[in-house]
Design a protein around this motif. Structure first.
Motif, PDB file in Angstrom:
ATOM      1  N   SER A   1       1.032   0.964  -2.820  1.00 23.91           N
ATOM      2  CA  SER A   1       1.712   1.843  -1.684  1.00 23.91           C
ATOM      3  C   SER A   1       3.333   1.429  -1.550  1.00 23.91           C
ATOM      4  O   SER A   1       4.105   2.437  -1.448  1.00 23.91           O
TER       5      SER A   1
ATOM      6  N   GLU B   1      -3.771   0.921  -0.736  1.00 26.03           N
ATOM      7  CA  GLU B   1      -3.997   1.830   0.328  1.00 26.03           C
ATOM      8  C   GLU B   1      -5.393   2.241   0.156  1.00 26.03           C
ATOM      9  O   GLU B   1      -5.841   2.709  -0.830  1.00 26.03           O
TER      10      GLU B   1
ATOM     11  N   SER C   1       5.620   3.906  -3.358  1.00 27.32           N
ATOM     12  CA  SER C   1       5.198   5.277  -3.419  1.00 27.32           C
ATOM     13  C   SER C   1       6.578   6.117  -3.192  1.00 27.32           C
ATOM     14  O   SER C   1       6.438   7.556  -3.559  1.00 27.32           O
TER      15      SER C   1
END
Length: 229
Positions: A132, A115, A135
């Motif tokens: 990402s 990201e 996450s």
């Protein structure tokens, strides 16, 4: 140790010697990659040194470091780091809350998606960037290989990405792209436990270990409850 036994920076030594940059710092973990090393302090700070090519040291450049230098805490979004792993020419870390960060060479997608992402593929990351796709998971530990990376969650799931050659990811066929060294998996994929028959990944002492007998779900739970030595 006598000062005369400490080699000059950049020179090989036949004997162990203290790293002056880490004197007074309580180190709880170390990891050695290809021409670079990492250390993790009790306070959650990451130190790296060695060859800086491709940004594997995480200092926003490709410069070599002859002695340990701390990676800027803001690179991990201000989170305390609890796990480190030095790979071939990339590095990985897990911070508080299970956030996974990678940096360095990405020629075989070993860093995973980060990201933010630009429209064009990128080759190097000169500072830690969060993976990402992980996450929403609570990752416990990571292991960086020569050109691939593994992550182990608190729930006992193993996620793999990067170079898929020789079955090193433990994934079934399909879903690969062409990378610098062969077929790659560009986004983390969960390794099915059924694929571990006869070998594969197993969590031991809070780390991801390559090879060995496939563990059962009960063994995974028992091992995750233990403390790393």
């Amino acid at each position: 140790m006598l000062p005369s036994l400490c080699p000059r920076p950049g020179l090989p030594s036949p004997l162990p010697f203290p790293l002056q940059a880490l004197v007074g710092v309580t180190i709880v973990d170390v990891s050695c990659g290809y021409k670079h090393s990492m250390a993790l302090s009790k306070s959650g700070h990451v130190y790296t040194w060695g060859k800086g090519k491709h940004g594997r040291l995480g200092h926003d450049d490709a410069a070599n470091q002859l002695s340990p230098a701390r990676v800027a805490p803001h690179a991990f979004l201000g989170r305390r780091v609890c796990c480190i792993s030095a790979g071939g020419q990339h590095s990985a870390a897990v911070a508080a809350g299970g956030a996974v960060f990678t940096w360095g060479l990405n020629d075989n997608s070993q860093l995973g998606p980060g990201e933010p992402r630009s429209g064009a593929p990128w080759l190097n990351a000169y500072h830690p960037r969060r993976v990402s796709d992980l996450s929403s998971l609570h990752v416990r530990t990571v292991a960086a290989g020569a050109s691939h990376t593994l992550a182990l969650t608190h729930e006992g799931e193993v996620w793999a990405w990067g170079l898929a050659a020789d079955g090193r990811l433990g994934l079934a066929g399909g879903g690969t792209q062409h990378g610098a060294s062969g077929e790659v998996v560009s986004r983390p994929r969960c390794v099915r436990l059924g694929a571990w028959q006869g070998g594969g990944c197993s969590p031991t002492c809070g780390r991801v270990r390559l090879g060995g007998e496939a563990p059962s779900r009960q063994q995974i739970g028992a091992r995750l409850g233990g403390e790393a030595p």
